[in-house]
Scaffold this motif. Structure first.
Motif, PDB file in Angstrom:
ATOM      1  N   GLU A 168       0.812  -1.222   0.000  1.00  0.00           N
ATOM      2  CA  GLU A 168       0.000   0.000   0.000  1.00  0.00           C
ATOM      3  C   GLU A 168       0.845   1.271   0.000  1.00  0.00           C
ATOM      4  N   GLN A 169       1.915   1.285  -0.753  1.00  0.00           N
ATOM      5  CA  GLN A 169       2.776   2.469  -0.834  1.00  0.00           C
ATOM      6  C   GLN A 169       2.931   2.934  -2.287  1.00  0.00           C
ATOM      7  N   ALA A 170       1.968   2.650  -3.138  1.00  0.00           N
ATOM      8  CA  ALA A 170       2.073   2.941  -4.568  1.00  0.00           C
ATOM      9  C   ALA A 170       2.306   4.427  -4.836  1.00  0.00           C
ATOM     10  N   GLU A 171       1.615   5.278  -4.107  1.00  0.00           N
ATOM     11  CA  GLU A 171       1.760   6.726  -4.332  1.00  0.00           C
ATOM     12  C   GLU A 171       3.175   7.184  -3.979  1.00  0.00           C
ATOM     13  N   ARG A 172       3.693   6.708  -2.870  1.00  0.00           N
ATOM     14  CA  ARG A 172       5.059   7.064  -2.443  1.00  0.00           C
ATOM     15  C   ARG A 172       6.091   6.526  -3.438  1.00  0.00           C
ATOM     16  N   LEU A 173       5.897   5.292  -3.909  1.00  0.00           N
ATOM     17  CA  LEU A 173       6.809   4.716  -4.895  1.00  0.00           C
ATOM     18  C   LEU A 173       6.788   5.513  -6.192  1.00  0.00           C
ATOM     19  N   LYS A 174       5.607   5.958  -6.611  1.00  0.00           N
ATOM     20  CA  LYS A 174       5.487   6.769  -7.836  1.00  0.00           C
ATOM     21  C   LYS A 174       6.245   8.080  -7.678  1.00  0.00           C
ATOM     22  N   GLU A 175       6.122   8.705  -6.523  1.00  0.00           N
ATOM     23  CA  GLU A 175       6.826   9.971  -6.266  1.00  0.00           C
ATOM     24  C   GLU A 175       8.339   9.750  -6.313  1.00  0.00           C
ATOM     25  N   LEU A 176       8.815   8.667  -5.709  1.00  0.00           N
ATOM     26  CA  LEU A 176      10.250   8.365  -5.725  1.00  0.00           C
ATOM     27  C   LEU A 176      10.724   8.021  -7.143  1.00  0.00           C
ATOM     28  N   ALA A 177       9.914   7.303  -7.899  1.00  0.00           N
ATOM     29  CA  ALA A 177      10.265   6.981  -9.287  1.00  0.00           C
ATOM     30  C   ALA A 177      10.371   8.256 -10.121  1.00  0.00           C
ATOM     31  N   ASP A 178       9.467   9.209  -9.906  1.00  0.00           N
ATOM     32  CA  ASP A 178       9.523  10.482 -10.625  1.00  0.00           C
ATOM     33  C   ASP A 178      10.799  11.255 -10.279  1.00  0.00           C
ATOM     34  N   ARG A 179      11.164  11.255  -9.001  1.00  0.00           N
ATOM     35  CA  ARG A 179      12.401  11.936  -8.584  1.00  0.00           C
ATOM     36  C   ARG A 179      13.621  11.257  -9.196  1.00  0.00           C
ATOM     37  N   ASN A 180      13.593   9.923  -9.268  1.00  0.00           N
ATOM     38  CA  ASN A 180      14.693   9.190  -9.872  1.00  0.00           C
ATOM     39  C   ASN A 180      14.813   9.539 -11.362  1.00  0.00           C
ATOM     40  N   GLN A 181      13.674   9.650 -12.055  1.00  0.00           N
ATOM     41  CA  GLN A 181      13.692  10.043 -13.462  1.00  0.00           C
ATOM     42  C   GLN A 181      14.238  11.458 -13.631  1.00  0.00           C
ATOM     43  N   ALA A 182      13.878  12.351 -12.746  1.00  0.00           N
ATOM     44  CA  ALA A 182      14.389  13.720 -12.814  1.00  0.00           C
ATOM     45  C   ALA A 182      15.904  13.729 -12.632  1.00  0.00           C
ATOM     46  N   ASN A 183      16.406  12.922 -11.697  1.00  0.00           N
ATOM     47  CA  ASN A 183      17.854  12.815 -11.518  1.00  0.00           C
ATOM     48  C   ASN A 183      18.504  12.230 -12.764  1.00  0.00           C
ATOM     49  N   GLY A 184      17.845  11.263 -13.390  1.00  0.00           N
ATOM     50  CA  GLY A 184      18.366  10.680 -14.626  1.00  0.00           C
ATOM     51  C   GLY A 184      18.469  11.710 -15.732  1.00  0.00           C
ATOM     52  N   ALA A 185      17.477  12.592 -15.835  1.00  0.00           N
ATOM     53  CA  ALA A 185      17.521  13.655 -16.842  1.00  0.00           C
ATOM     54  C   ALA A 185      18.661  14.620 -16.554  1.00  0.00           C
ATOM     55  N   LEU A 186      18.869  14.939 -15.286  1.00  0.00           N
ATOM     56  CA  LEU A 186      19.977  15.824 -14.907  1.00  0.00           C
ATOM     57  C   LEU A 186      21.320  15.161 -15.207  1.00  0.00           C
ATOM     58  N   LEU A 187      21.427  13.868 -14.930  1.00  0.00           N
ATOM     59  CA  LEU A 187      22.650  13.133 -15.230  1.00  0.00           C
ATOM     60  C   LEU A 187      22.905  13.112 -16.735  1.00  0.00           C
ATOM     61  N   ALA A 188      21.877  12.920 -17.540  1.00  0.00           N
ATOM     62  CA  ALA A 188      22.034  12.925 -18.997  1.00  0.00           C
ATOM     63  C   ALA A 188      22.529  14.283 -19.476  1.00  0.00           C
ATOM     64  N   ARG A 189      22.024  15.355 -18.885  1.00  0.00           N
ATOM     65  CA  ARG A 189      22.488  16.697 -19.261  1.00  0.00           C
ATOM     66  C   ARG A 189      23.956  16.873 -18.903  1.00  0.00           C
ATOM     67  N   ARG A 190      24.357  16.388 -17.729  1.00  0.00           N
ATOM     68  CA  ARG A 190      25.774  16.487 -17.331  1.00  0.00           C
ATOM     69  C   ARG A 190      26.659  15.703 -18.298  1.00  0.00           C
ATOM     70  N   ARG A 191      26.196  14.515 -18.707  1.00  0.00           N
ATOM     71  CA  ARG A 191      26.966  13.703 -19.664  1.00  0.00           C
ATOM     72  C   ARG A 191      27.132  14.443 -20.989  1.00  0.00           C
ATOM     73  N   ARG A 192      26.057  15.108 -21.448  1.00  0.00           N
ATOM     74  CA  ARG A 192      26.165  15.898 -22.691  1.00  0.00           C
ATOM     75  C   ARG A 192      27.173  17.021 -22.536  1.00  0.00           C
TER      76      ARG A 192
END
Length: 112
Positions: free
Chosen positions: A52-76
């Protein structure tokens, strides 16, 4: 919701915060440490998924994706800087046969 410090969701959240801060501050050592903590928390969550933590997991997954986008920008940014110096990381590290390729400079960095 009362999360203890031992809770993998809380550890994941804190690791994502540290990862994001390290990416913004270009702190490689902190990024490596935060990523290790994040991976440990994710492994624990895979072993024992929270109920019963689906909402919290979704929020953490979104933050992880945002970090991934920032990491991709740093790599570029790094790849752009390397190209300006006559070096490139565009080529894959391994060829189709699994052999390591040597990256060669396209031009000398300095002339003696």
């Amino acid at each position: 919701m009362n999360l203890s410090m031992g809770d993998p969701l809380q550890r994941l959240s804190e690791a994502l915060d540290r990862e994001q801060k390290a990416l913004v501050e270009h702190d490689v050592a902190a990024l490596v440490a935060a990523t290790g903590t994040k991976l440990d928390a994710l492994r624990e969550l895979e072993r024992q998924p929270p109920l019963e933590q689906a909402e919290r997991l979704k929020e953490l997954a979104d933050r992880n994706q945002a970090n991934g986008a920032l990491l991709a920008r740093r790599r570029r940014e790094v790849n752009w800087a390397l190209r300006q110096l006559g070096r490139s990381e565009d080529a894959p590290a391994y060829d189709a046969k699994g052999q390591a390729q040597t990256l060669h400079a396209r031009r000398p960095l300095a002339v003696a």
